[in-house]
Scaffold this active site. Structure first.
Site, PDB file in Angstrom:
ATOM      1  CB  VAL A   9      47.884  26.512  35.969  1.00  0.00           C
ATOM      2  CG1 VAL A   9      47.172  25.184  35.054  1.00  0.00           C
ATOM      3  CG2 VAL A   9      47.972  26.080  37.101  1.00  0.00           C
ATOM      4  CB  SER A  10      48.486  31.764  35.217  1.00  0.00           C
ATOM      5  OG  SER A  10      47.294  31.366  34.548  1.00  0.00           O
TER       6      SER A  10
END
Length: 215
Positions: A9-10
């Site tokens: 995930v970022s």
């Protein structure tokens, strides 16, 4: 078949944490569906545009070392975004590793545009390799034509690799330089004869020689 699971995930937001866990759960089920033996599960929080990620670098190391034959991801954007994605796909696929993803419920199907770009990248890499080999041969040929005799001038030819092997006589660098060879060609010539020396090392030795002459 041995596989590795990669989740990304970022950001560090709480909602992203649940997404990370969901990716892991779904990919474990995908591995069971295809009866893969999961060697490792790697999860990280990092931008897809960032190539220097500890998690993805570990994935590449395991693939390079042939520890796994398949990589499981949610979709190709989990590998990366933009150029980073293409570069990573190329690194993974050229090792013969299979990519499986949730979005396709099986083996990854590349888009037509991604497939075309990857073919171009592979072609460029192959021609770069061929060009590098041609430059080495050219450097060796020019050196021999200029009177370079490796059997007389280089020590430890054919011996085991080690520190001594890169101790190339400075007089040979000077002579080849005077004969018109570039630093890259000189380095390529020495490498062609089994000496692990870089262009930077050749240049540094030559500059050290020039400095010593000015003292």
């Amino acid at each position: 078949m041995k596989a590795i699971i990669y989740c990304r995930v970022s950001t560090n937001k709480e909602t992203q944490e649940s997404s990370l866990n969901r990716q892991e759960e779904e990919l474990i089920q995908l591995a069971k569906q295809y009866q893969f033996e999961v060697e490792a599960i790697i999860k990280e929080k990092a931008s897809g545009y960032d190539f220097e990620r500890e998690g993805i670098l570990e994935v590449l190391d395991r693939i390079k070392d042939k520890q796994v034959q398949a990589l499981l991801i949610q979709d190709e954007t989990r590998l990366g975004r933009g150029n980073a994605k293409i570069a990573l796909l190329h690194c993974i696929m050229k090792e013969g590793t299979k990519l499986y993803c949730i979005s396709h419920n099986g083996e990854l199907q590349l888009s037509e545009s991604d497939s075309m770009v990857l073919k171009i990248v592979s072609m460029v890499e192959e021609y770069q390799r061929k060009l590098h080999n041609v430059k080495i041969k050219r450097g060796m040929k020019r050196a021999v034509q200029q009177g370079y005799k490796p059997e007389e001038n280089l020590k430890n030819l054919g011996s085991a690799s080690g520190r001594e092997k890169i101790e190339v006589p400075i007089e040979e660098i000077i002579r080849l330089r005077k004969n018109g060879l570039t630093f890259a060609e000189i380095a390529a010539t020495f490498r062609g004869f089994g000496h692990n020396i870089s262009k930077a090392t050749v240049h540094r030795r030559y500059q050290e020689y020039l400095a010593s002459q000015e003292e």
